[in-house]
Design an enzyme around this catalytic site. Structure first.
Site, PDB file in Angstrom:
ATOM      1  CE  LYS A 628      38.233  39.324   9.612  1.00 36.18           C
ATOM      2  NZ  LYS A 628      37.286  40.248   8.927  1.00 36.18           N
ATOM      3  CE  LYS A 696      39.151  18.252  21.632  1.00 33.44           C
ATOM      4  NZ  LYS A 696      40.375  17.484  21.304  1.00 33.44           N
ATOM      5  CD  GLU A 700      44.648  29.982  28.155  1.00 41.77           C
ATOM      6  OE1 GLU A 700      45.742  30.380  28.570  1.00 41.77           O
ATOM      7  OE2 GLU A 700      43.594  30.626  28.300  1.00 41.77           O
TER       8      GLU A 700
END
Length: 734
Positions: A628, A696, A700
């Site tokens: 979410k 990970k 960005e």
């Protein structure tokens, strides 16, 4: 109990934010609080010849005006002013340090009054005379003065010869303008004086311990005499990685006056902080007639200040994405009379991949290949910069899933061939790539006998969901409902954490939580075995799990003891464990996230107005801890990418070295009417090498590739290639 990790869990801090219970840096109260207003320089370079504060001091309610000649002592050496993310080369900016003016908008005085309105008015009564010096603020006219920056990218082969001999070549310049952060929350600091010489500093920052160490150095204070707190941050996106000058000024005033002081920047003053630097990039691609690459060269020239060398990796991304036996990369800086740039969402990649992916699209047109087909022909399973395999790379699946969801197979490749009434329709795509970084983080967990746990860490949550992620991981690891987990963050007295940036905090903090929770499980196992006639007697700790408020045999809930009973028998009211998690250095694999972005634009043929009507972003970023909040992260980044492509540009009048649109009326950003359908696809990407959870990071990657996908769609719609961003209607019609 169902596990929380990997599920669409609502934000645990959501209620506090929507009800107003969450307090931000400029909202903390203090007895006798004073307010500061900054006087800014109005020239870009020179020295202060005369600074007259007498009229300002006559204003009723004004307490003092601090200047470089009237202040407490500040550190002299550069090292004291260097925070943990400061550029290696250069001398950091020091507010109110001396009479030198380094950029337009530099703080040169601080008016302190009983209320903010009085301070603001009195600031207009400060008289300043300058001895101006010759200045330069224009990258395009000064590009000839650029100096090369050392970068880790090694050339491969003979790129110049390969380009000259390539069957098909493309070479062009791409210009990305200066962009400024515009988070909703203004930069603010409330420095609370405790009456005995100690300060509690409530600051808008992405790293409280970074600010704490910085202030100790600048003011030569003992660590125990200052505490930095930042429980909530209303957006930062890199602008808060370094301490900003308002924290120095508020602290300076509090120490000088021995009173609590608040300094809040105006929206216009925030344009005197860091920014995404303008870059001019030349990309050259040489390919065989079948589309495989022979050579890649990528050169970038970027802005920095006169006093610091700020640079990021704009040019190395082709090494992770596309096979080429020959490559040459270069990054240069031009020193101008402006503030030092700073990180902004996906620094280097957002700009560098934009140029690269536009160039790849142009090469695909020249080769008469589908843009996805070209990328698959050049697909690299190794990071060519160090010739390393990836821990995982599901980029091919991103292309496939994204294309299917978008309907890419229905695309007519000819420019201007697709229409919707009077609108030209364009479909474009691009690749995204970012690093999967991990940093040392410490977490403390206190488990109480009533089945509640407090998780604490100095890490910041800048709105990305760190509170929630840490609560999810702790709830699963401790076998408790998420409502029984309290998370405390962003206090410099809490266990250590780096600044929150680079998409590293989720993976880093989650594994620190796991480590502390494991130590608690081991302690509970030891206590549970010691209970007379324990159902867990004879078991090793490795055979026990925490689930539903109990410690039980794995796979057999009938052999269980409640945590409350274990702690009661152990005569403990609480168990406290702190764990510093560090990731083993692994130079055998490259670690990256990837995405494939597909965009549809509709362009009014007569007016040139561009609408982005659909975006599909397919992301491979390991395990998604919270689908979410993760989807929210990508959607927000896509919106920002639309802004990069079509709206955002800091405009400077180079005659005066002054920003002309330092507000959010004239500095254009996307609004609700600009945003239509955004579809986020998380591609399954198991990765048991990168870390225990296979995480990970998402912060960005969502923006990378978006501007290029839109630019490529605009070309497909109109047949006109715009290489100078943002793509505005005058560039289409001109």
């Amino acid at each position: 109990m169902n596990g929380y990790v990997g599920t669409p869990t609502s934000r645990v801090d959501g209620r506090a934010k929507v009800t107003g219970a969450a307090k931000y840096a400029g909202e903390f109260a203090a007895d006798g609080l004073l307010h500061g207003f900054i006087v800014d320089a109005t020239v870009p370079r020179g020295r202060i010849a005369r600074l007259d504060t007498s009229d300002a001091l006559k204003v009723k309610g004004v307490v003092d005006v601090l200047t470089h000649t009237h202040r407490v002592a500040l550190a002299d050496k550069d090292e004291a002013w260097k925070d943990e993310v400061a550029p290696e080369k250069g001398s950091p900016f020091r507010p109110l340090y001396d009479d030198r003016v380094k950029f337009n908008g530099q703080p040169i005085a601080l008016v302190i009054a009983e209320d903010w309105e009085t301070a603001k008015f009195a600031a207009t009564r400060v008289r300043v005379e300058y001895e101006q010096e010759a200045f330069a603020t224009d990258l395009e006219t000064e590009r000839g003065t650029s100096a090369k920056v050392d970068q880790p990218h090694k050339p491969r082969g003979d790129a110049a010869a390969a380009l000259a001999g390539a069957a098909v070549r493309h070479e062009a310049d791409y210009v990305l303008p200066t962009e400024h952060h515009n988070p909703m929350e203004l930069y603010a600091t409330t420095a609370v004086w405790d009456g005995s010489g100690s300060l509690t500093v409530y600051d808008k920052t992405q790293g409280v311990q970074n600010v704490h160490k910085y202030l100790c150095g600048v003011f030569d204070m003992k660590p125990e005499d200052i505490r930095v707190v930042s429980p909530y941050v209303g957006g930062a996106f890199g602008s808060g990685l370094r301490p900003q000058h308002q924290v120095v000024l508020a602290t300076l005033a509090a120490l000088a006056l021995k009173r609590s002081v608040r300094v809040v920047l105006t929206r216009q003053q925030m344009y005197g902080l860091g920014y995404r630097p303008m870059t001019i990039q030349r990309v050259a691609l040489g390919a065989k007639s079948d589309g495989t690459l022979d050579a890649v060269t990528h050169e970038a020239i970027a802005v920095t200040s006169r006093y610091e060398d700020f640079s990021r990796n704009d040019t190395g991304w082709a090494q992770q994405l596309y096979k080429s036996p020959n490559s040459r990369l270069s990054h240069k800086l031009v020193h101008l009379d402006v503030p030092t740039p700073c990180d902004m969402r996906a620094p280097g990649a957002a700009t560098g991949v934009c140029a690269l992916e536009c160039a790849m699209d142009e090469l695909a047109v020249a080769l008469k290949l589908d843009p996805i087909e070209l990328r698959l022909k050049c697909y690299s399973d190794r990071d060519q910069s160090e010739d390393l395999p990836f821990t995982s790379k599901q980029l091919r699946e991103c292309y496939a899933r994204g294309a299917e969801a978008f309907g890419w197979a229905r695309r007519n490749p000819a420019p201007r061939a697709m229409r919707d009434g009077k609108d030209l329709v364009g479909w474009g795509m691009a690749t995204g790539v970012w690093e999967a970084l991990q940093m040392p983080v410490a977490v403390r967990i206190v488990l109480t006998a009533n089945g509640h746990a407090e998780v604490s860490c100095a890490a910041s949550d800048i709105g990305t969901g760190t509170y929630t992620i840490m609560a999810q991981v702790a709830a699963d690891a401790l076998g408790l409902p998420i409502g029984n987990i309290d998370v405390k963050l962003a206090d410099s007295t809490l266990p250590q954490a780096p600044v929150e940036g680079g998409s590293w905090m989720a993976a880093s903090s989650a594994h620190a939580v796991l480590g502390a929770a494991e130590d608690i499980r081991q302690e509970l196992a030891r206590l549970a075995k010691a209970i007379p006639d324990s159902p867990l007697g004879g078991l090793n700790a490795s055979e026990m799990v925490l689930v539903d408020g109990t410690i039980s045999k794995a796979g057999d809930k009938s052999r269980a003891v409640s945590i409350a009973d274990v702690m009661r028998h152990g005569k403990l009211e609480r168990i406290e464990k702190q764990k510093l998690n560090q990731f083993a250095e692994d130079k055998s694999h490259a670690r990256n996230t990837h995405s494939a972005v597909f965009a549809e634009v509709k362009v009014d043929e007569e007016l040139g107005v561009i609408r982005v009507t659909r975006v599909v972003s397919a992301v491979a970023a390991g395990r998604i801890l919270n689908t979410k909040t993760g989807r929210s992260q990508i959607m927000g980044s896509v919106v920002w990418g639309i802004g990069m492509a079509l709206h955002e540009e800091t405009v400077m009048d180079h005659r005066f070295g002054r920003i002309m649109n330092a507000n959010i009326a004239e500095y254009h950003i996307p609004v609700n009417a600009d945003i239509h359908d955004i579809d986020v696809i998380f591609v399954d990407e198991p990765d048991d090498r990168i870390n225990k959870l296979g995480v990970k990071g998402l912060g960005e990657i969502g923006i990378v590739g978006v501007p290029a996908a839109i630019a490529n769609a605009v070309y497909h719609a109109t047949g006109k290639r715009v290489r100078h961003f943002p793509i505005t209607l005058d560039k289409l019609l001109g």
